[in-house]
Enzyme design. Structure first.
Site, short mmCIF file in Angstrom:
data_model
loop_
_atom_site.label_atom_id
_atom_site.label_comp_id
_atom_site.label_asym_id
_atom_site.label_seq_id
_atom_site.Cartn_x
_atom_site.Cartn_y
_atom_site.Cartn_z
N SER A 111 0.84 -1.20 0.00
CA SER A 111 0.00 0.00 0.00
C SER A 111 0.87 1.25 0.00
O SER A 111 0.68 2.15 -0.81
CB SER A 111 -0.96 0.01 1.19
OG SER A 111 -0.27 -0.02 2.41
N GLY A 112 1.85 1.32 0.91
CA GLY A 112 2.71 2.49 0.96
C GLY A 112 4.18 2.20 0.73
O GLY A 112 4.97 3.10 0.47
N CYS A 178 5.10 10.03 9.68
CA CYS A 178 5.61 10.06 8.31
C CYS A 178 4.42 10.11 7.36
O CYS A 178 3.61 9.17 7.32
CB CYS A 178 6.47 8.83 8.04
SG CYS A 178 7.12 8.76 6.37
N HIS A 186 -0.17 0.61 7.21
CA HIS A 186 0.17 1.36 8.42
C HIS A 186 -0.72 0.99 9.59
O HIS A 186 -0.25 0.71 10.70
CB HIS A 186 0.06 2.86 8.11
CG HIS A 186 0.33 3.77 9.26
ND1 HIS A 186 1.44 3.65 10.07
CD2 HIS A 186 -0.37 4.83 9.74
CE1 HIS A 186 1.42 4.60 10.99
NE2 HIS A 186 0.33 5.33 10.81
N TYR A 476 8.17 -3.76 17.85
CA TYR A 476 7.05 -3.12 17.13
C TYR A 476 6.98 -3.68 15.73
O TYR A 476 7.93 -3.57 14.95
CB TYR A 476 7.26 -1.61 17.12
CG TYR A 476 6.16 -0.82 16.43
CD1 TYR A 476 4.82 -1.14 16.58
CD2 TYR A 476 6.47 0.27 15.63
CE1 TYR A 476 3.82 -0.41 15.96
CE2 TYR A 476 5.48 1.03 15.00
CZ TYR A 476 4.16 0.68 15.17
OH TYR A 476 3.17 1.40 14.55
N ASN A 478 5.52 -2.77 13.03
CA ASN A 478 5.69 -1.85 11.91
C ASN A 478 7.15 -1.44 11.70
O ASN A 478 7.47 -0.82 10.70
CB ASN A 478 4.82 -0.61 12.08
CG ASN A 478 3.48 -0.75 11.38
OD1 ASN A 478 3.18 -1.78 10.79
ND2 ASN A 478 2.66 0.29 11.44
N TYR A 479 8.02 -1.79 12.66
CA TYR A 479 9.46 -1.68 12.44
C TYR A 479 9.98 -3.09 12.16
O TYR A 479 10.80 -3.63 12.89
CB TYR A 479 10.18 -1.12 13.67
CG TYR A 479 9.80 0.28 14.05
CD1 TYR A 479 9.20 1.16 13.16
CD2 TYR A 479 10.05 0.75 15.34
CE1 TYR A 479 8.86 2.45 13.53
CE2 TYR A 479 9.73 2.05 15.72
CZ TYR A 479 9.12 2.89 14.82
OH TYR A 479 8.79 4.17 15.20
#
Length: 551
Positions: A111-112, A178, A186, A476, A478-479
């Site tokens: 997506s991103g 960001c 996200h 985390y 997303n990291y």
């Protein structure tokens, strides 16, 4: 005459591309098979070059690189997709799932493009794969009367912020710092931002979703059920289906917010100030988000020598006068003054915290461009006890040994401590003082250089072991960090045990529930990648059913 020629050419173009949708059975290449299948299973009727990109196309690398954030994932040695498909409607996404299953092709969904290990557009699993890039699905609909917004997965959070501010100056959404983050992925990881201490994460403010499941069926919250809706809100991206859109509950923001950035070097007492920050960061007014960005800079006084700098980069939901009163009472050590503070609107604070220059117009958010493209490796930690000054001094020594180190400390507390660890799969709640993001960056695609920097960050991570959370050492999602473990045998009986190693770090006790939901909604493990939620092996599933039947 010119008009008739145009009509004739248009006619033959339609015939040509219509024929492409009925390719013969002798077609052998994956792109051709996939294209034919998409045409047969949806209303797709556009010419091939408009939505399908193969490595032989001149535009392939441009599309592949367009939203990829980590240049380390784009070097020639990294496996590339056989095809990039950019669907334009939800039925196209449905068809992509159906066709990937029919053709036994692995899907990666982007997506991103901000996945830190690039697993949304690369694969290390040794089989051919196709990337479904959602960048053309970026519709946003804001309803100020209902205080909600629907956003498609390919929209960036910056676009969402802008569209909200277009409709209202006192509504916002608590998501990423960001602005080029894709909304789809996200939010599946949590979505923290400058309002997290006041309103929680993005996932805490999502009230509905649309998703294409492993059968290609589109579901909303009602039809997917509460278990699956729970799982997709921070259960990690691309494990349960393809997120098509999120419905967000908007929050009330003040007409005036205040921002500041105050930097302190070691020579200016950075160690003691940062130690005090750890005492107050999670307890101070929940309208204040005060993160610390730590890097290495040249000394002002001595040319050629370096020092550590800690920059307190902050957003406060209120006026400068109120902020100064709070800081003077709770954190006078920083020495914040009126001249450090700048009052602005909420949308301007989005630009500020994202690092845009002063007076940048908000319309820049509609460009969706990343401000951060580097070769990098990242890791994360959650801290539940203050790191002593001796620990900080040891940290400084290690940062000074590296070329371009970066650390970001994000404060928790406030609303984050008031939400149960099991409310969503995001478990890092009560008791967390702050989260650390570690980064090392380099500028050239050199393998020796990459190895050097990756070795350094791994040693730094080992040094921080005694200061991070324990049992498990939390991380985390997303990291994304593949050092924590990978799914090697995704369809074997050992996949659950392999995944538990990294799964408990990302999800703690929520991992087992995620596995149970995954096993129910995607038993064939169609949506899989190096750190996807695994399914339980059939023998284990039968044992669980047997136990339930005995009660």
């Amino acid at each position: 005459m010119a008009s008739s020629n145009y009509i004739m050419v248009s006619f033959f173009m339609v015939v040509l591309w219509s024929c492409c949708c009925v390719l013969s059975d002798n077609t052998t290449t994956t792109p051709e098979k996939f294209y034919q299948c998409i045409c047969n299973n949806s209303d797709f009727s556009e010419p091939f070059p408009t939505a399908f990109f193969t490595p032989n196309d001149d535009t392939f690398n441009t599309i592949l690189n367009s939203t990829a954030q980590n240049l380390r994932c784009l070097v020639p040695s990294v496996p590339k997709p056989e095809l990039i498909f950019t669907p334009m409607t939800e039925p196209h996404v449905q068809a992509a799932v159906i066709c990937a299953k029919q053709l036994d092709i692995q899907l990666r969904v982007r997506s991103g493009g901000h996945d830190y290990e690039g697993i949304s557009y690369i694969s290390d699993m040794g089989s051919p794969f196709v990337v479904v890039d959602l960048s053309k699905l970026r519709g946003i609909n804001v309803d100020v009367e209902e205080n909600t917004a629907w956003a498609q997965a390919g929209a960036t959070v910056g676009e969402v912020y802008y569209r909200i501010s277009e409709k209202s100056k006192t509504l916002g959404f608590p998501a990423g710092l960001c602005t080029s983050l894709g909304v789809g992925g996200h939010i599946t990881g949590g979505a923290y931002g400058s309002m997290m201490r006041k309103f929680g994460l993005g996932v805490d403010n999502v009230i509905d979703a649309r998703i294409a499941n492993a059968n290609g069926t589109i579901l909303d919250r009602k039809s997917m059920g509460e278990d699956l809706f729970w799982a997709i809100r921070r259960g990690g991206g691309a494990s349960f289906g393809i997120i098509l859109s999120w419905k967000m509950k908007l929050v009330t923001v003040p007409s005036t917010v205040t921002c500041f950035t105050v930097a302190k070097t070691l020579e200016e007492g950075a160690t003691k100030i940062l130690y005090k920050w750890q005492q107050v960061a999670d307890k101070i007014d929940d309208g204040l988000f005060m993160r610390v960005i730590i890097n290495v800079v040249d000394k002002k006084e001595v040319k050629g020598e370096r020092t550590v700098q800690t920059a307190y980069n902050s957003v406060f939901l209120g006026s400068a006068d109120t902020l100064l009163q709070i800081m003077n009472e709770s954190f006078p050590e920083l020495g914040l003054t009126q001249k450090d503070c700048t009052e602005m609107s909420w949308i301007e604070s989005i630009l500020y915290i994202a690092g845009y220059p002063t007076n940048t117009p908000p319309e820049v958010l509609l460009q969706g461009k990343s401000q951060f493209k580097n070769y990098f490796k990242a890791k994360s930690d959650f801290v539940r006890q203050p790191i002593p000054e001796t620990g900080l001094e040891g940290l400084w020594k290690r940062l000074l040994d590296e070329d371009s180190p970066l650390m970001i400390w994000n404060p928790y507390g406030g609303m984050m401590a008031n939400i149960s660890e099991s409310e969503t799969p995001f478990p890092h709640r009560k008791g967390v003082i702050f989260k650390i993001q570690y980064l090392t960056l380099w500028s050239q695609p050199d393998q020796e250089l990459a190895t050097k920097h990756v070795d350094w960050i791994r040693k730094l991570y080992n040094y921080m072991t005694s200061y991070a959370s324990m049992f498990p050492r939390e991380a985390y999602v997303n990291y994304r960090d593949l050092d924590l473990g990978m799914n090697k045998n995704v369809n074997s009986s050992s996949s659950f045990a392999q995944a538990s190693v990294w799964g408990n770090k990302y999800f703690k006790n929520n991992f087992n529930r995620l596995v149970q939901i995954k096993t129910k909604v995607d038993p064939e493990n169609f949506f899989r990648h190096e750190q996807s939620i695994p399914v339980l092996p059939p023998t284990f599933t039968r044992k669980r059913k047997g136990k339930r039947s005995n009660h």
